[in-house]
Design a protein around this motif. Sequence first.
Motif, PDB file in Angstrom:
ATOM      1  N   GLY A  26       0.773  -1.241   0.000  1.00  0.00           N
ATOM      2  CA  GLY A  26       0.000   0.000   0.000  1.00  0.00           C
ATOM      3  C   GLY A  26       0.797   1.279   0.000  1.00  0.00           C
ATOM      4  O   GLY A  26       0.199   2.367   0.011  1.00  0.00           O
ATOM      5  N   ALA A  27       2.118   1.209  -0.012  1.00  0.00           N
ATOM      6  CA  ALA A  27       2.925   2.430  -0.020  1.00  0.00           C
ATOM      7  C   ALA A  27       2.899   3.090  -1.389  1.00  0.00           C
ATOM      8  O   ALA A  27       2.852   2.411  -2.426  1.00  0.00           O
ATOM      9  N   ARG A  28       2.923   4.415  -1.395  1.00  0.00           N
ATOM     10  CA  ARG A  28       3.117   5.170  -2.639  1.00  0.00           C
ATOM     11  C   ARG A  28       4.587   5.536  -2.726  1.00  0.00           C
ATOM     12  O   ARG A  28       5.125   6.216  -1.848  1.00  0.00           O
ATOM     13  N   VAL A  29       5.259   5.071  -3.771  1.00  0.00           N
ATOM     14  CA  VAL A  29       6.694   5.224  -3.898  1.00  0.00           C
ATOM     15  C   VAL A  29       7.017   6.166  -5.050  1.00  0.00           C
ATOM     16  O   VAL A  29       6.468   6.038  -6.153  1.00  0.00           O
ATOM     17  N   THR A  30       7.926   7.098  -4.779  1.00  0.00           N
ATOM     18  CA  THR A  30       8.440   7.998  -5.805  1.00  0.00           C
ATOM     19  C   THR A  30       9.944   7.821  -5.906  1.00  0.00           C
ATOM     20  O   THR A  30      10.634   7.704  -4.888  1.00  0.00           O
ATOM     21  N   TYR A  31      10.442   7.775  -7.136  1.00  0.00           N
ATOM     22  CA  TYR A  31      11.882   7.759  -7.390  1.00  0.00           C
ATOM     23  C   TYR A  31      12.369   9.175  -7.648  1.00  0.00           C
ATOM     24  O   TYR A  31      11.720   9.944  -8.373  1.00  0.00           O
ATOM     25  N   VAL A  32      13.545   9.497  -7.108  1.00  0.00           N
ATOM     26  CA  VAL A  32      14.303  10.672  -7.521  1.00  0.00           C
ATOM     27  C   VAL A  32      15.639  10.167  -8.061  1.00  0.00           C
ATOM     28  O   VAL A  32      16.430   9.586  -7.317  1.00  0.00           O
ATOM     29  N   VAL A  33      15.862  10.349  -9.362  1.00  0.00           N
ATOM     30  CA  VAL A  33      17.108   9.931 -10.010  1.00  0.00           C
ATOM     31  C   VAL A  33      17.954  11.190 -10.210  1.00  0.00           C
ATOM     32  O   VAL A  33      17.541  12.113 -10.908  1.00  0.00           O
ATOM     33  N   VAL A  34      19.121  11.220  -9.606  1.00  0.00           N
ATOM     34  CA  VAL A  34      19.874  12.467  -9.519  1.00  0.00           C
ATOM     35  C   VAL A  34      20.600  12.812 -10.816  1.00  0.00           C
ATOM     36  O   VAL A  34      20.546  13.952 -11.282  1.00  0.00           O
ATOM     37  N   THR A  35      21.287  11.842 -11.439  1.00  0.00           N
ATOM     38  CA  THR A  35      22.072  12.166 -12.632  1.00  0.00           C
ATOM     39  C   THR A  35      21.314  11.834 -13.912  1.00  0.00           C
ATOM     40  O   THR A  35      20.298  11.135 -13.891  1.00  0.00           O
ATOM     41  N   ASP A  36      21.880  12.290 -15.033  1.00  0.00           N
ATOM     42  CA  ASP A  36      21.264  12.022 -16.331  1.00  0.00           C
ATOM     43  C   ASP A  36      21.659  10.661 -16.904  1.00  0.00           C
ATOM     44  O   ASP A  36      21.151  10.250 -17.947  1.00  0.00           O
ATOM     45  N   GLY A  37      22.580   9.949 -16.253  1.00  0.00           N
ATOM     46  CA  GLY A  37      22.972   8.620 -16.718  1.00  0.00           C
ATOM     47  C   GLY A  37      23.813   8.613 -17.977  1.00  0.00           C
ATOM     48  O   GLY A  37      24.014   7.561 -18.594  1.00  0.00           O
ATOM     49  N   ALA A  38      24.376   9.756 -18.355  1.00  0.00           N
ATOM     50  CA  ALA A  38      25.070   9.867 -19.643  1.00  0.00           C
ATOM     51  C   ALA A  38      26.399   9.131 -19.695  1.00  0.00           C
ATOM     52  O   ALA A  38      26.961   8.939 -20.783  1.00  0.00           O
ATOM     53  N   GLN A  39      26.924   8.699 -18.544  1.00  0.00           N
ATOM     54  CA  GLN A  39      28.173   7.928 -18.527  1.00  0.00           C
ATOM     55  C   GLN A  39      27.924   6.428 -18.606  1.00  0.00           C
ATOM     56  O   GLN A  39      28.876   5.643 -18.673  1.00  0.00           O
ATOM     57  N   PHE A  73      13.520  13.132 -12.502  1.00  0.00           N
ATOM     58  CA  PHE A  73      14.912  13.160 -12.956  1.00  0.00           C
ATOM     59  C   PHE A  73      15.467  14.554 -12.695  1.00  0.00           C
ATOM     60  O   PHE A  73      14.956  15.544 -13.230  1.00  0.00           O
ATOM     61  N   LEU A  74      16.532  14.629 -11.892  1.00  0.00           N
ATOM     62  CA  LEU A  74      17.111  15.932 -11.582  1.00  0.00           C
ATOM     63  C   LEU A  74      18.115  16.386 -12.634  1.00  0.00           C
ATOM     64  O   LEU A  74      18.407  17.584 -12.720  1.00  0.00           O
ATOM     65  N   GLY A  75      18.684  15.465 -13.397  1.00  0.00           N
ATOM     66  CA  GLY A  75      19.510  15.830 -14.538  1.00  0.00           C
ATOM     67  C   GLY A  75      20.900  16.339 -14.220  1.00  0.00           C
ATOM     68  O   GLY A  75      21.535  16.968 -15.079  1.00  0.00           O
ATOM     69  N   PHE A  76      21.439  16.064 -13.035  1.00  0.00           N
ATOM     70  CA  PHE A  76      22.827  16.440 -12.746  1.00  0.00           C
ATOM     71  C   PHE A  76      23.758  15.623 -13.652  1.00  0.00           C
ATOM     72  O   PHE A  76      23.457  14.476 -13.998  1.00  0.00           O
ATOM     73  N   PRO A  77      24.915  16.178 -14.035  1.00  0.00           N
ATOM     74  CA  PRO A  77      25.835  15.443 -14.914  1.00  0.00           C
ATOM     75  C   PRO A  77      26.326  14.157 -14.261  1.00  0.00           C
ATOM     76  O   PRO A  77      26.791  14.161 -13.116  1.00  0.00           O
ATOM     77  N   ASP A  78      26.219  13.080 -15.002  1.00  0.00           N
ATOM     78  CA  ASP A  78      26.672  11.778 -14.530  1.00  0.00           C
ATOM     79  C   ASP A  78      28.186  11.787 -14.350  1.00  0.00           C
ATOM     80  O   ASP A  78      28.918  12.334 -15.170  1.00  0.00           O
TER      81      ASP A  78
END
Length: 253
Positions: A26-39, A73-78
């Motif tokens: 029953g939990a509501r889960v949110t992801y925060v992904v810090v980098t853009d994954g470009a590496q 997605f926060l989009g910080f440089p990977d």
Amino acid sequence: MLVIAAHPDDAEFSFGATVARLVDEGARVTYVVVTDGAQGGEDPDEPAEELVATRYAEQREAARVLGVADVAFLGFPDGSLADTPELRLALTREIRRHRPDLVLTHQPLRSLQFPIGASHPDHLAVGQAALNAVYPYARNPRAFPELLAEGLPAHRVAEVWVPGHEHTDLLIDVGRTAERKITAILAHRSQFRGSRDPLTDVQWVIDRMRGNGTALGREYAEAYKRIITDAAAAAGPTPPTRPRDGEVPVVSP
């Protein structure tokens, strides 16, 4: 519940089966992904914007497999993260926006026991910045006053769980959701380009859950260090917790 991860796919590798279990409960889960994954690629000629778009799409697909409600997605440089005021502000904003009781994030300490990939510099930076955002910044109304102007008042997170590594004191029974974790990991297809058998490549994930399960007396488990943010004092070393009847502690959505 909020999951704060450095890269697309980190949440699945570190917490995927636990996330699926808590969603089922029953939990509501949110992801925060810090980098853009470009590496996160092996082809130096692939345009960064194409790889980023692919990895974002894969992360959304993996989140759907686990029942995650939203992905930010926060989009910080990977590859170049540090525990900076800018990152602390961004994570404090997300904590105040989503107001979780529980945060799952990376361990901020380098492990000398687990494979070196567990201590990726971005993981360490996100773990440290996330814990700093939890305490003191998210709960302190005088910290980052611009967030008050955005309509984001102070918020107290009750618990933080980080991968246990050498410091495990909480084992979560994930026998019913381990398979979904693997399915979600394999949704990150860009990370298995050239692999003859991606399932074989992630056998170590299954083996680790099985080993944790043995310690708990269950088939599969995930291991954590549990941080109670308002604990008056450290209790000292304790053996891994065995939740009664395999249940996790009560966590509000």
